[in-house]
Design a protein around this motif. Structure first.
Motif, PDB file in Angstrom:
ATOM      1  N   ASN A  53      -9.358  15.983  -9.722  1.00 32.38           N
ATOM      2  CA  ASN A  53     -10.658  15.740  -9.112  1.00 32.38           C
ATOM      3  C   ASN A  53     -10.423  14.958  -7.830  1.00 32.38           C
ATOM      4  OD1 ASN A  53     -12.904  13.604  -8.645  1.00 32.38           O
ATOM      5  ND2 ASN A  53     -13.926  15.222  -9.835  1.00 32.38           N
ATOM      6  N   LEU A  54     -10.849  15.507  -6.734  1.00 30.03           N
ATOM      7  CA  LEU A  54     -10.614  14.921  -5.416  1.00 30.03           C
ATOM      8  C   LEU A  54     -10.938  13.427  -5.382  1.00 30.03           C
ATOM      9  CD1 LEU A  54     -11.252  16.527  -2.061  1.00 30.03           C
ATOM     10  CD2 LEU A  54     -12.463  14.421  -2.527  1.00 30.03           C
ATOM     11  N   TYR A  55     -12.060  13.034  -5.948  1.00 29.33           N
ATOM     12  CA  TYR A  55     -12.503  11.646  -5.855  1.00 29.33           C
ATOM     13  C   TYR A  55     -11.736  10.725  -6.797  1.00 29.33           C
ATOM     14  CZ  TYR A  55     -15.924  13.899  -3.009  1.00 29.33           C
ATOM     15  OH  TYR A  55     -16.506  14.657  -2.031  1.00 29.33           O
ATOM     16  N   GLN A  56     -11.354  11.212  -7.967  1.00 30.62           N
ATOM     17  CA  GLN A  56     -10.532  10.404  -8.860  1.00 30.62           C
ATOM     18  C   GLN A  56      -9.148  10.181  -8.257  1.00 30.62           C
ATOM     19  OE1 GLN A  56     -10.409  11.658 -12.974  1.00 30.62           O
ATOM     20  NE2 GLN A  56     -12.584  12.181 -12.956  1.00 30.62           N
ATOM     21  N   ILE A  57      -8.568  11.235  -7.703  1.00 34.78           N
ATOM     22  CA  ILE A  57      -7.256  11.114  -7.055  1.00 34.78           C
ATOM     23  C   ILE A  57      -7.346  10.115  -5.907  1.00 34.78           C
ATOM     24  CG2 ILE A  57      -5.496  12.325  -5.699  1.00 34.78           C
ATOM     25  CD1 ILE A  57      -6.459  14.926  -7.206  1.00 34.78           C
ATOM     26  N   ARG A  58      -8.329  10.312  -5.051  1.00 35.67           N
ATOM     27  CA  ARG A  58      -8.492   9.455  -3.876  1.00 35.67           C
ATOM     28  C   ARG A  58      -8.718   7.991  -4.267  1.00 35.67           C
ATOM     29  NH1 ARG A  58     -12.563  11.893   0.200  1.00 35.67           N
ATOM     30  NH2 ARG A  58     -10.917  13.461   0.383  1.00 35.67           N
ATOM     31  N   ALA A  59      -9.476   7.741  -5.324  1.00 37.00           N
ATOM     32  CA  ALA A  59      -9.757   6.367  -5.756  1.00 37.00           C
ATOM     33  C   ALA A  59      -8.482   5.667  -6.221  1.00 37.00           C
ATOM     34  CB  ALA A  59     -10.807   6.357  -6.868  1.00 37.00           C
ATOM     35  N   VAL A  61      -5.272   6.517  -5.576  1.00 40.15           N
ATOM     36  CA  VAL A  61      -4.313   6.383  -4.471  1.00 40.15           C
ATOM     37  C   VAL A  61      -4.780   5.317  -3.479  1.00 40.15           C
ATOM     38  CG1 VAL A  61      -3.191   7.586  -2.545  1.00 40.15           C
ATOM     39  CG2 VAL A  61      -3.403   8.711  -4.776  1.00 40.15           C
ATOM     40  N   SER A  62      -6.072   5.247  -3.195  1.00 44.28           N
ATOM     41  CA  SER A  62      -6.591   4.212  -2.289  1.00 44.28           C
ATOM     42  C   SER A  62      -6.297   2.815  -2.816  1.00 44.28           C
ATOM     43  CB  SER A  62      -8.102   4.368  -2.099  1.00 44.28           C
ATOM     44  OG  SER A  62      -8.407   5.541  -1.398  1.00 44.28           O
ATOM     45  N   ALA A  63      -6.501   2.614  -4.108  1.00 41.42           N
ATOM     46  CA  ALA A  63      -6.220   1.304  -4.705  1.00 41.42           C
ATOM     47  C   ALA A  63      -4.736   0.969  -4.598  1.00 41.42           C
ATOM     48  CB  ALA A  63      -6.674   1.284  -6.162  1.00 41.42           C
ATOM     49  N   TRP A  64      -3.873   1.954  -4.814  1.00 41.26           N
ATOM     50  CA  TRP A  64      -2.432   1.704  -4.728  1.00 41.26           C
ATOM     51  C   TRP A  64      -1.994   1.455  -3.288  1.00 41.26           C
ATOM     52  CZ3 TRP A  64      -0.457   6.044  -8.521  1.00 41.26           C
ATOM     53  CH2 TRP A  64      -0.711   5.634  -9.831  1.00 41.26           C
ATOM     54  N   ILE A  65      -2.611   2.143  -2.343  1.00 44.05           N
ATOM     55  CA  ILE A  65      -2.289   1.907  -0.931  1.00 44.05           C
ATOM     56  C   ILE A  65      -2.611   0.454  -0.571  1.00 44.05           C
ATOM     57  CG2 ILE A  65      -3.014   2.434   1.443  1.00 44.05           C
ATOM     58  CD1 ILE A  65      -3.438   5.368   0.469  1.00 44.05           C
ATOM     59  N   ALA A  66      -3.698  -0.060  -1.104  1.00 45.29           N
ATOM     60  CA  ALA A  66      -4.111  -1.441  -0.817  1.00 45.29           C
ATOM     61  C   ALA A  66      -3.332  -2.474  -1.626  1.00 45.29           C
ATOM     62  CB  ALA A  66      -5.603  -1.596  -1.108  1.00 45.29           C
ATOM     63  N   LEU A  94      -6.642   9.794   3.811  1.00 46.59           N
ATOM     64  CA  LEU A  94      -6.080   8.462   3.580  1.00 46.59           C
ATOM     65  C   LEU A  94      -4.871   8.173   4.471  1.00 46.59           C
ATOM     66  CD1 LEU A  94      -6.194   8.407  -0.326  1.00 46.59           C
ATOM     67  CD2 LEU A  94      -7.911   7.552   1.280  1.00 46.59           C
ATOM     68  N   PHE A  95      -4.216   9.208   4.959  1.00 50.06           N
ATOM     69  CA  PHE A  95      -2.985   9.042   5.728  1.00 50.06           C
ATOM     70  C   PHE A  95      -3.249   8.417   7.103  1.00 50.06           C
ATOM     71  CE2 PHE A  95      -0.883  13.029   3.665  1.00 50.06           C
ATOM     72  CZ  PHE A  95      -0.604  12.306   2.523  1.00 50.06           C
ATOM     73  N   ASP A  96      -2.409   7.454   7.470  1.00 42.47           N
ATOM     74  CA  ASP A  96      -2.349   6.995   8.855  1.00 42.47           C
ATOM     75  C   ASP A  96      -1.550   8.005   9.665  1.00 42.47           C
ATOM     76  OD1 ASP A  96      -3.718   4.621   8.178  1.00 42.47           O
ATOM     77  OD2 ASP A  96      -1.835   3.643   7.620  1.00 42.47           O
ATOM     78  N   ALA A 128       0.437   5.525   4.638  1.00 41.15           N
ATOM     79  CA  ALA A 128      -0.857   4.858   4.705  1.00 41.15           C
ATOM     80  C   ALA A 128      -0.639   3.394   4.372  1.00 41.15           C
ATOM     81  CB  ALA A 128      -1.842   5.483   3.727  1.00 41.15           C
ATOM     82  N   ASN A 129      -1.012   2.503   5.276  1.00 39.59           N
ATOM     83  CA  ASN A 129      -0.834   1.070   5.068  1.00 39.59           C
ATOM     84  C   ASN A 129       0.606   0.744   4.680  1.00 39.59           C
ATOM     85  OD1 ASN A 129      -1.710  -1.643   4.950  1.00 39.59           O
ATOM     86  ND2 ASN A 129      -2.060  -1.490   2.739  1.00 39.59           N
ATOM     87  N   GLN A 130       1.526   1.352   5.375  1.00 37.59           N
ATOM     88  CA  GLN A 130       2.961   1.156   5.145  1.00 37.59           C
ATOM     89  C   GLN A 130       3.373   1.507   3.719  1.00 37.59           C
ATOM     90  OE1 GLN A 130       2.955  -2.959   6.883  1.00 37.59           O
ATOM     91  NE2 GLN A 130       4.769  -2.155   7.937  1.00 37.59           N
ATOM     92  N   THR A 131       2.679   2.484   3.145  1.00 37.37           N
ATOM     93  CA  THR A 131       2.994   3.012   1.824  1.00 37.37           C
ATOM     94  C   THR A 131       3.347   4.483   1.996  1.00 37.37           C
ATOM     95  OG1 THR A 131       1.354   1.524   0.853  1.00 37.37           O
ATOM     96  CG2 THR A 131       2.105   3.361  -0.524  1.00 37.37           C
ATOM     97  N   ALA A 132       4.541   4.873   1.559  1.00 37.51           N
ATOM     98  CA  ALA A 132       4.946   6.275   1.629  1.00 37.51           C
ATOM     99  C   ALA A 132       4.351   7.012   0.435  1.00 37.51           C
ATOM    100  CB  ALA A 132       6.459   6.405   1.625  1.00 37.51           C
ATOM    101  N   ILE A 133       3.793   8.190   0.699  1.00 42.76           N
ATOM    102  CA  ILE A 133       3.146   8.993  -0.334  1.00 42.76           C
ATOM    103  C   ILE A 133       3.758  10.390  -0.304  1.00 42.76           C
ATOM    104  CG2 ILE A 133       0.951   9.929  -1.161  1.00 42.76           C
ATOM    105  CD1 ILE A 133      -0.344   7.606   0.591  1.00 42.76           C
ATOM    106  N   PHE A 134       4.239  10.826  -1.469  1.00 45.73           N
ATOM    107  CA  PHE A 134       4.832  12.153  -1.590  1.00 45.73           C
ATOM    108  C   PHE A 134       4.131  12.884  -2.733  1.00 45.73           C
ATOM    109  CE2 PHE A 134       8.237   9.382  -0.013  1.00 45.73           C
ATOM    110  CZ  PHE A 134       8.593  10.058   1.149  1.00 45.73           C
TER     111      PHE A 134
END
Length: 181
Positions: A53-59, A61-66, A94-96, A128-134
């Motif tokens: 679910n786009l919003y569950q994934i984004r929520a 990952v956003s928390a982990w980026i922060a 979410l990506f910078d 994103a916020n100096q967090t690498a995401i793969f």
């Protein structure tokens, strides 16, 4: 003192499995990524399973980026070509900066294993916020390909001419005091 880049520097990772059917009992891809990261000398600080679910994934990952304790996020699942696969769409905003080469290199390596079927892989990476995401496909085989052929080297400070370790957020310093004192 050793010169920069001549020693292994462990990173702190989060592992996210995106699946409508996997549970902790049968999350073989998430298990593989956690074990591979640990064997390489990294620390997995958090792990979750969410529905595709786009919003569950984004929520999540956003928390982990922060989160100041998460430097790298490994995501398996939700990168296919089916209409319900939403991982790339969840991540892109979410990506910078996008790591275009991750998806390109993953598909090249995957082509050697599964031929033209790799064209339907939407593996993606970014910072994103100096967090690498793969983000990679959810099969254990695809996770192994991504880890062994790309990610493991890019999370090793000794990898030359470049790697992602210098681009990751610095971890909070442990000053040796107990916060509860």
């Amino acid at each position: 003192m050793s010169k920069a880049g001549s020693v292994f520097i462990p990173a702190q990772l989060a592992v996210l499995t995106v699946s409508d059917s996997r549970t902790e009992a049968d999350d073989t891809s998430g298990d593989y990524l956690r074990e591979a990261a640990h064997e390489a000398g990294h620390r997995v600080v958090v792990s979750r399973i969410v529905k595709d679910n786009l919003y569950q994934i984004r929520a999540v990952v956003s928390a982990w980026i922060a989160d100041p304790d998460v430097q790298v996020i490994l995501i398996n699942g939700g990168t296919g070509f089916s209409a319900h696969n939403t991982t790339p769409e969840a991540l892109r905003p979410l990506f910078d900066r996008e790591i275009e080469g991750f998806g390109e290199l993953f598909r090249m390596a995957s082509y050697e294993e599964i031929g033209t079927s790799t064209i339907q892989s939407r593996a993606i990476g970014g910072l994103a916020n100096q967090t690498a995401i793969f983000a990679m496909p959810g099969s254990t085989r695809a996770c192994r390909t991504a880890w062994e052929r790309i990610i493991a080297e890019q999370l090793d400070a000794r990898q030359r001419p470049c790697n992602f370790i210098p681009h990751l957020k610095a971890l909070p310093q442990d000053d040796g005091t107990d916060e509860n004192e």
